[in-house]
Design a protein around this motif. Structure first.
Motif, PDB file in Angstrom:
ATOM      1  N   SER A 284       4.496   3.104   1.753  1.00  6.73           N
ATOM      2  CA  SER A 284       4.258   1.804   2.365  1.00  6.73           C
ATOM      3  C   SER A 284       3.306   0.974   1.497  1.00  6.73           C
ATOM      4  CB  SER A 284       3.630   1.982   3.750  1.00  6.73           C
ATOM      5  OG  SER A 284       4.494   2.707   4.580  1.00  6.73           O
ATOM      6  N   THR A 285       3.205  -0.290   1.795  1.00  3.36           N
ATOM      7  CA  THR A 285       2.261  -1.176   1.121  1.00  3.36           C
ATOM      8  C   THR A 285       1.281  -1.722   2.154  1.00  3.36           C
ATOM      9  OG1 THR A 285       3.636  -3.133   1.445  1.00  3.36           O
ATOM     10  CG2 THR A 285       4.018  -1.846  -0.570  1.00  3.36           C
ATOM     11  N   THR A 286       0.327  -2.481   1.701  1.00 13.70           N
ATOM     12  CA  THR A 286      -0.672  -3.041   2.617  1.00 13.70           C
ATOM     13  C   THR A 286      -0.051  -4.020   3.602  1.00 13.70           C
ATOM     14  OG1 THR A 286      -1.230  -4.722   0.970  1.00 13.70           O
ATOM     15  CG2 THR A 286      -2.607  -2.748   1.040  1.00 13.70           C
ATOM     16  N   GLU A 287       1.119  -4.548   3.312  1.00 13.91           N
ATOM     17  CA  GLU A 287       1.809  -5.429   4.252  1.00 13.91           C
ATOM     18  C   GLU A 287       2.400  -4.646   5.426  1.00 13.91           C
ATOM     19  OE1 GLU A 287       2.698  -5.714   0.784  1.00 13.91           O
ATOM     20  OE2 GLU A 287       1.119  -7.227   0.619  1.00 13.91           O
ATOM     21  N   GLU A 288       2.667  -3.355   5.212  1.00  7.19           N
ATOM     22  CA  GLU A 288       3.335  -2.542   6.231  1.00  7.19           C
ATOM     23  C   GLU A 288       2.399  -1.551   6.928  1.00  7.19           C
ATOM     24  OE1 GLU A 288       6.888  -2.978   3.161  1.00  7.19           O
ATOM     25  OE2 GLU A 288       5.401  -1.425   3.001  1.00  7.19           O
ATOM     26  N   SER A 289       1.252  -1.275   6.339  1.00  6.96           N
ATOM     27  CA  SER A 289       0.366  -0.261   6.898  1.00  6.96           C
ATOM     28  C   SER A 289      -1.080  -0.578   6.536  1.00  6.96           C
ATOM     29  CB  SER A 289       0.739   1.118   6.348  1.00  6.96           C
ATOM     30  OG  SER A 289      -0.141   2.092   6.836  1.00  6.96           O
ATOM     31  N   HIS A 290      -1.978  -0.054   7.334  1.00 17.10           N
ATOM     32  CA  HIS A 290      -3.407  -0.158   7.043  1.00 17.10           C
ATOM     33  C   HIS A 290      -4.005   1.224   6.818  1.00 17.10           C
ATOM     34  CE1 HIS A 290      -3.356  -4.394   7.953  1.00 17.10           C
ATOM     35  NE2 HIS A 290      -2.720  -4.122   9.078  1.00 17.10           N
ATOM     36  N   ASN A 291      -3.153   2.222   6.678  1.00 19.66           N
ATOM     37  CA  ASN A 291      -3.588   3.602   6.495  1.00 19.66           C
ATOM     38  C   ASN A 291      -3.307   4.057   5.071  1.00 19.66           C
ATOM     39  OD1 ASN A 291      -4.274   4.007   9.313  1.00 19.66           O
ATOM     40  ND2 ASN A 291      -2.072   3.976   9.688  1.00 19.66           N
ATOM     41  N   LEU A 292      -4.353   4.369   4.332  1.00 22.76           N
ATOM     42  CA  LEU A 292      -4.197   4.763   2.936  1.00 22.76           C
ATOM     43  C   LEU A 292      -3.241   5.934   2.777  1.00 22.76           C
ATOM     44  CD1 LEU A 292      -4.956   4.452  -0.026  1.00 22.76           C
ATOM     45  CD2 LEU A 292      -6.974   5.873   0.420  1.00 22.76           C
ATOM     46  N   HIS A 293      -3.267   6.887   3.708  1.00 23.29           N
ATOM     47  CA  HIS A 293      -2.413   8.066   3.558  1.00 23.29           C
ATOM     48  C   HIS A 293      -0.924   7.726   3.653  1.00 23.29           C
ATOM     49  CE1 HIS A 293      -2.744   7.891   7.983  1.00 23.29           C
ATOM     50  NE2 HIS A 293      -1.552   8.458   7.976  1.00 23.29           N
ATOM     51  N   GLU A 294      -0.581   6.536   4.133  1.00 25.70           N
ATOM     52  CA  GLU A 294       0.826   6.115   4.207  1.00 25.70           C
ATOM     53  C   GLU A 294       1.263   5.335   2.968  1.00 25.70           C
ATOM     54  OE1 GLU A 294       0.843   3.943   7.899  1.00 25.70           O
ATOM     55  OE2 GLU A 294       1.347   5.755   9.032  1.00 25.70           O
ATOM     56  N   MET A 295       0.358   5.109   2.024  1.00 26.87           N
ATOM     57  CA  MET A 295       0.708   4.314   0.847  1.00 26.87           C
ATOM     58  C   MET A 295       0.265   4.945  -0.471  1.00 26.87           C
ATOM     59  SD  MET A 295      -1.758   1.027   1.503  1.00 26.87           S
ATOM     60  CE  MET A 295      -1.991   0.982   3.264  1.00 26.87           C
ATOM     61  N   VAL A 296       0.053   6.237  -0.487  1.00 26.89           N
ATOM     62  CA  VAL A 296      -0.408   6.902  -1.704  1.00 26.89           C
ATOM     63  C   VAL A 296       0.632   6.801  -2.815  1.00 26.89           C
ATOM     64  CG1 VAL A 296      -1.138   9.089  -2.723  1.00 26.89           C
ATOM     65  CG2 VAL A 296      -1.899   8.469  -0.429  1.00 26.89           C
ATOM     66  N   VAL A 297       1.878   7.103  -2.527  1.00 28.35           N
ATOM     67  CA  VAL A 297       2.907   7.083  -3.571  1.00 28.35           C
ATOM     68  C   VAL A 297       3.132   5.664  -4.082  1.00 28.35           C
ATOM     69  CG1 VAL A 297       5.315   7.599  -4.133  1.00 28.35           C
ATOM     70  CG2 VAL A 297       3.991   9.199  -2.739  1.00 28.35           C
ATOM     71  N   SER A 298       3.189   4.685  -3.191  1.00 21.81           N
ATOM     72  CA  SER A 298       3.362   3.300  -3.663  1.00 21.81           C
ATOM     73  C   SER A 298       2.167   2.877  -4.508  1.00 21.81           C
ATOM     74  CB  SER A 298       3.591   2.335  -2.494  1.00 21.81           C
ATOM     75  OG  SER A 298       2.518   2.355  -1.586  1.00 21.81           O
ATOM     76  N   SER A 299       0.969   3.321  -4.154  1.00 27.16           N
ATOM     77  CA  SER A 299      -0.206   3.013  -4.972  1.00 27.16           C
ATOM     78  C   SER A 299      -0.083   3.647  -6.350  1.00 27.16           C
ATOM     79  CB  SER A 299      -1.482   3.509  -4.283  1.00 27.16           C
ATOM     80  OG  SER A 299      -1.733   2.783  -3.113  1.00 27.16           O
ATOM     81  N   LEU A 300       0.341   4.910  -6.399  1.00 28.17           N
ATOM     82  CA  LEU A 300       0.519   5.582  -7.687  1.00 28.17           C
ATOM     83  C   LEU A 300       1.571   4.896  -8.547  1.00 28.17           C
ATOM     84  CD1 LEU A 300       0.345   9.297  -6.525  1.00 28.17           C
ATOM     85  CD2 LEU A 300      -1.347   8.084  -7.918  1.00 28.17           C
ATOM     86  N   LEU A 301       2.533   4.229  -7.891  1.00 28.74           N
ATOM     87  CA  LEU A 301       3.587   3.523  -8.623  1.00 28.74           C
ATOM     88  C   LEU A 301       3.173   2.102  -9.007  1.00 28.74           C
ATOM     89  CD1 LEU A 301       6.682   4.759  -6.600  1.00 28.74           C
ATOM     90  CD2 LEU A 301       6.071   5.378  -8.951  1.00 28.74           C
ATOM     91  N   GLY A 302       1.892   1.797  -8.854  1.00 22.09           N
ATOM     92  CA  GLY A 302       1.388   0.503  -9.305  1.00 22.09           C
ATOM     93  C   GLY A 302       1.351  -0.568  -8.243  1.00 22.09           C
ATOM     94  N   LYS A 303       1.639  -0.220  -7.000  1.00 20.34           N
ATOM     95  CA  LYS A 303       1.600  -1.203  -5.918  1.00 20.34           C
ATOM     96  C   LYS A 303       0.234  -1.193  -5.237  1.00 20.34           C
ATOM     97  CE  LYS A 303       6.025  -1.501  -6.615  1.00 20.34           C
ATOM     98  NZ  LYS A 303       6.391  -1.913  -7.939  1.00 20.34           N
TER      99      LYS A 303
END
Length: 108
Positions: free
Chosen positions: A57-76
């Motif tokens: 997920s991204t910050t537009e879809e979630s406010h929980n870091l644990h739901e966006m780890v992979v997207s963060s690693l992919l540069g999002k």
């Protein structure tokens, strides 16, 4: 959580290990070590993300870091050393159980 991530960054920067073993917590504990390893190994690093949820997920879809780890690693998100999508394999997903917030699994 941010304090813990910053502390881990400091330890990794000081010790500069070749390998990192991550244990416990939620998926967010993986963000800093994978970012460090990506900086160390670049394109030679591959990540197998074993989870029933893609955590993409991204910050537009979630406010929980644990739901966006992979997207963060992919540069999002915030990593200093983003991975390319061909460096990540999502394993263990159950496609029919993906949530609307998981739609990025098909985009990345």
């Amino acid at each position: 959580m941010q304090g813990q991530l910053t502390a881990v960054q400091g330890v990794l920067a000081t010790k500069q290990p070749d390998k990192v073993l991550m244990v416990g917590g939620d998926c967010a504990v993986s963000l800093t070590p994978f970012d460090y390893l990506s900086g160390r190994y670049g394109r030679d690093l591959g990540v197998v993300w074993l989870d029933t949820h893609p955590d993409i997920s991204t910050t537009e879809e979630s406010h929980n870091l644990h739901e966006m780890v992979v997207s963060s690693l992919l540069g999002k998100g915030a990593p200093d050393h983003p991975l390319a999508s061909d460096q990540v394999i999502l394993a263990g997903l159950i496609e029919e159980d993906l949530r609307p917030m998981d739609h990025n699994v098909f985009d990345y």
